[in-house]
Design a protein around this motif. Structure first.
Motif, PDB file in Angstrom:
ATOM      1  N   LYS A 207      44.015  -0.645  26.665  1.00 14.45           N
ATOM      2  CA  LYS A 207      44.163   0.729  26.200  1.00 14.45           C
ATOM      3  C   LYS A 207      45.638   1.093  26.074  1.00 14.45           C
ATOM      4  O   LYS A 207      46.064   1.726  25.112  1.00 14.45           O
ATOM      5  CB  LYS A 207      43.463   1.698  27.154  1.00 14.45           C
ATOM      6  N   LEU A 208      46.424   0.686  27.057  1.00 20.56           N
ATOM      7  CA  LEU A 208      47.842   1.028  27.060  1.00 20.56           C
ATOM      8  C   LEU A 208      48.585   0.406  25.882  1.00 20.56           C
ATOM      9  O   LEU A 208      49.551   0.986  25.372  1.00 20.56           O
ATOM     10  CB  LEU A 208      48.475   0.569  28.373  1.00 20.56           C
ATOM     11  N   SER A 209      48.136  -0.747  25.422  1.00 21.39           N
ATOM     12  CA  SER A 209      48.829  -1.437  24.334  1.00 21.39           C
ATOM     13  C   SER A 209      48.351  -1.011  22.947  1.00 21.39           C
ATOM     14  O   SER A 209      49.061  -1.209  21.961  1.00 21.39           O
ATOM     15  CB  SER A 209      48.651  -2.953  24.476  1.00 21.39           C
ATOM     16  N   LYS A 213      50.656   6.876  22.295  1.00 25.00           N
ATOM     17  CA  LYS A 213      50.819   7.816  23.404  1.00 25.00           C
ATOM     18  C   LYS A 213      52.267   8.251  23.528  1.00 25.00           C
ATOM     19  O   LYS A 213      53.193   7.502  23.222  1.00 25.00           O
ATOM     20  CB  LYS A 213      50.353   7.170  24.718  1.00 25.00           C
ATOM     21  N   ALA A 214      52.431   9.467  23.997  1.00 26.22           N
ATOM     22  CA  ALA A 214      53.766   9.983  24.283  1.00 26.22           C
ATOM     23  C   ALA A 214      54.025   9.811  25.772  1.00 26.22           C
ATOM     24  O   ALA A 214      53.086   9.655  26.562  1.00 26.22           O
ATOM     25  CB  ALA A 214      53.839  11.462  23.898  1.00 26.22           C
ATOM     26  N   PRO A 215      55.301   9.825  26.183  1.00 27.36           N
ATOM     27  CA  PRO A 215      55.624   9.656  27.606  1.00 27.36           C
ATOM     28  C   PRO A 215      54.884  10.629  28.513  1.00 27.36           C
ATOM     29  O   PRO A 215      54.497  10.266  29.630  1.00 27.36           O
ATOM     30  CB  PRO A 215      57.135   9.887  27.649  1.00 27.36           C
ATOM     31  N   ASP A 216      54.671  11.857  28.032  1.00 27.97           N
ATOM     32  CA  ASP A 216      53.987  12.836  28.885  1.00 27.97           C
ATOM     33  C   ASP A 216      52.478  12.619  28.932  1.00 27.97           C
ATOM     34  O   ASP A 216      51.763  13.357  29.618  1.00 27.97           O
ATOM     35  CB  ASP A 216      54.299  14.268  28.450  1.00 27.97           C
ATOM     36  N   ASP A 217      52.002  11.606  28.198  1.00 31.64           N
ATOM     37  CA  ASP A 217      50.580  11.252  28.263  1.00 31.64           C
ATOM     38  C   ASP A 217      50.290  10.350  29.462  1.00 31.64           C
ATOM     39  O   ASP A 217      49.129  10.098  29.785  1.00 31.64           O
ATOM     40  CB  ASP A 217      50.135  10.515  27.000  1.00 31.64           C
ATOM     41  N   LEU A 218      51.341   9.843  30.096  1.00 32.33           N
ATOM     42  CA  LEU A 218      51.173   8.869  31.171  1.00 32.33           C
ATOM     43  C   LEU A 218      51.323   9.526  32.540  1.00 32.33           C
ATOM     44  O   LEU A 218      52.133  10.443  32.724  1.00 32.33           O
ATOM     45  CB  LEU A 218      52.200   7.748  31.033  1.00 32.33           C
ATOM     46  N   ASP A 219      50.550   9.015  33.501  1.00 33.47           N
ATOM     47  CA  ASP A 219      50.656   9.528  34.865  1.00 33.47           C
ATOM     48  C   ASP A 219      51.800   8.796  35.584  1.00 33.47           C
ATOM     49  O   ASP A 219      52.448   7.922  34.999  1.00 33.47           O
ATOM     50  CB  ASP A 219      49.321   9.398  35.594  1.00 33.47           C
ATOM     51  N   GLY A 222      51.869   5.018  35.157  1.00 34.17           N
ATOM     52  CA  GLY A 222      51.876   4.432  33.829  1.00 34.17           C
ATOM     53  C   GLY A 222      50.536   4.392  33.137  1.00 34.17           C
ATOM     54  O   GLY A 222      50.403   3.778  32.068  1.00 34.17           O
ATOM     55  N   CYS A 223      49.518   5.032  33.686  1.00 38.06           N
ATOM     56  CA  CYS A 223      48.181   5.048  33.086  1.00 38.06           C
ATOM     57  C   CYS A 223      48.031   6.262  32.159  1.00 38.06           C
ATOM     58  O   CYS A 223      48.719   7.271  32.321  1.00 38.06           O
ATOM     59  CB  CYS A 223      47.116   5.107  34.173  1.00 38.06           C
ATOM     60  N   ILE A 224      47.112   6.170  31.224  1.00 35.86           N
ATOM     61  CA  ILE A 224      46.868   7.261  30.277  1.00 35.86           C
ATOM     62  C   ILE A 224      46.060   8.354  30.971  1.00 35.86           C
ATOM     63  O   ILE A 224      44.895   8.155  31.321  1.00 35.86           O
ATOM     64  CB  ILE A 224      46.122   6.751  29.033  1.00 35.86           C
ATOM     65  N   SER A 225      46.687   9.497  31.158  1.00 31.11           N
ATOM     66  CA  SER A 225      46.078  10.573  31.947  1.00 31.11           C
ATOM     67  C   SER A 225      44.759  11.058  31.367  1.00 31.11           C
ATOM     68  O   SER A 225      43.783  11.255  32.103  1.00 31.11           O
ATOM     69  CB  SER A 225      47.057  11.750  32.065  1.00 31.11           C
ATOM     70  N   SER A 226      44.707  11.283  30.054  1.00 31.57           N
ATOM     71  CA  SER A 226      43.488  11.835  29.452  1.00 31.57           C
ATOM     72  C   SER A 226      42.300  10.896  29.619  1.00 31.57           C
ATOM     73  O   SER A 226      41.166  11.335  29.859  1.00 31.57           O
ATOM     74  CB  SER A 226      43.712  12.142  27.972  1.00 31.57           C
ATOM     75  N   TYR A 227      42.534   9.588  29.526  1.00 31.85           N
ATOM     76  CA  TYR A 227      41.450   8.620  29.691  1.00 31.85           C
ATOM     77  C   TYR A 227      40.927   8.650  31.128  1.00 31.85           C
ATOM     78  O   TYR A 227      39.710   8.618  31.368  1.00 31.85           O
ATOM     79  CB  TYR A 227      41.942   7.210  29.346  1.00 31.85           C
TER      80      TYR A 227
END
Length: 349
Positions: A207-209, A213-219, A222-227
């Protein structure tokens, strides 16, 4: 067509990867049984009467259904760590379900689709990559029904470019299908359920690759917050469902296990467990930061794989390594993440 899993003592599960609902798969899986064979003494527990286990999940618990039923090629180095050859598992070794089976002295589950050469005396695995759902059978009233789904439903929704709000709106319908599935199994006599919630989807290298995503999308890890937020919403709904079913079906044992917290802890505190690069796949292509390329996946021409003595959380960008699965399974077996706190060996008949 690929041959069935090579490991003669494997009793794995298979997960459907079609657009079937849990309810439909429940009706489809009316033929259950077990495959009996020996395990090394070192992995046996103290369960005198191992439960008959029927596993319903996705590729995280598929012990060979993709190979046995669909002829999908799962090549070496899959299986390199424990089996020393590919057995149809999408990992370098054992899966969580394998460790759970070993903890109660039962053999590895054979894929349901691996009907040739398996006697299914010990249970069956209905898990396959891409699977969305599962079933129960009147002839196996004493079976333990392990349910581990949700990740593919969420991933499929995000893959269709649905927004976070749109994905969350679909969750109640998935939960309802799970309810129908459990009720169908219960109607056939099933009374023992072991339910895993879904893991942190936003921490998967795949998913990360592949997700913009924007930097503010990550927790912070380094994971995708919305997911991950969507996974938590799903898990909250699943917990409420288990509580509802437990109240309605007082003669049933329904255990909910918080696998999300266990897996997320491996990412957040990876160094504590001896893991390096928790968001990078061991087997894949492209190198740091994720080593994942959908065009060159593990086992296919061009793949790159980490040293066998290195410790990674992610095996191929989607599935976990045996080292990670071993820790996850041990925490599951601890009962610290279970509601109610019932041990897995409680189901030894």
């Amino acid at each position: 067509m690929a041959s069935p899993p090579l490991c003669s003592f494997c009793h794995g599960r298979f997960t459907l990867s079609f657009s079937t609902t849990i309810h439909e798969v429940l009706l489809y899986l009316l033929l259950l049984s077990t495959f009996l064979s020996s395990l090394p003494d070192s992995v046996l527990g103290e369960c005198k009467n191992p439960p008959v286990i029927f596993n319903f999940g996705d590729s995280n618990s598929d012990t060979g259904g993709l190979v046995a039923g669909l002829g999908y090629s799962i090549n070496f180095p899959n299986g390199r760590t424990f089996f020393r050859r590919s057995t149809g598992r999408l990992s370098d070794g054992r899966l969580i379900i394998d460790f759970l089976c070993q903890s109660v002295d039962t053999t590895f589950l054979s894929p349901y689709l691996d009907s040739m050469g398996s006697t299914f005396l010990n249970g069956a695995n209905f898990a396959i990559a891409g699977s969305l759902h599962f079933i129960g059978d009147a002839g196996f009233r004493n079976g333990l029904y392990v349910i581990d789904i949700g990740q593919n439903d969420l991933a499929d929704s995000f893959a269709k470019n649905l927004s976070y709000k749109e994905v969350v709106k679909k969750i109640p319908s998935v939960i309802l299908e799970i309810k129908y599935a459990v009720e169908d199994i219960y109607a056939q006599g099933g009374r023992k359920f072991w339910v895993h919630n879904t893991g942190p989807l936003g921490c998967l290298p795949q998913k990360l690759s592949t997700v913009q995503k924007a930097p503010d999308d990550l927790d912070p890890y380094g994971c995708i917050s919305s997911y991950n937020d969507a996974a938590r919403v799903f898990n909250e709904a699943l917990l409420l469902l288990c509580e509802e079913l437990r109240y309605e079906k007082k003669d049933a044992t329904i255990v909910y296990v918080d696998v999300y917290t266990i897996k997320y802890d491996l990412i957040a505190n990876s160094t504590k467990y001896g893991f390096s690069s928790p968001l990078m796949a061991c087997c894949g292509f492209g190198g740091p930061p994720y080593n994942y390329d959908v065009r060159v996946t593990c086992g296919h021409p061009g793949y790159q794989v980490c040293d066998e003595d290195s410790k990674y959380v992610s095996w191929d960008g989607i599935h976990y390594t045996e080292a990670a699965n071993s820790i996850i399974a041990s925490k599951i077996l601890s009962t610290d993440y279970s509601t109610p706190r019932i041990a897995f060996d409680y189901f030894c008949n």
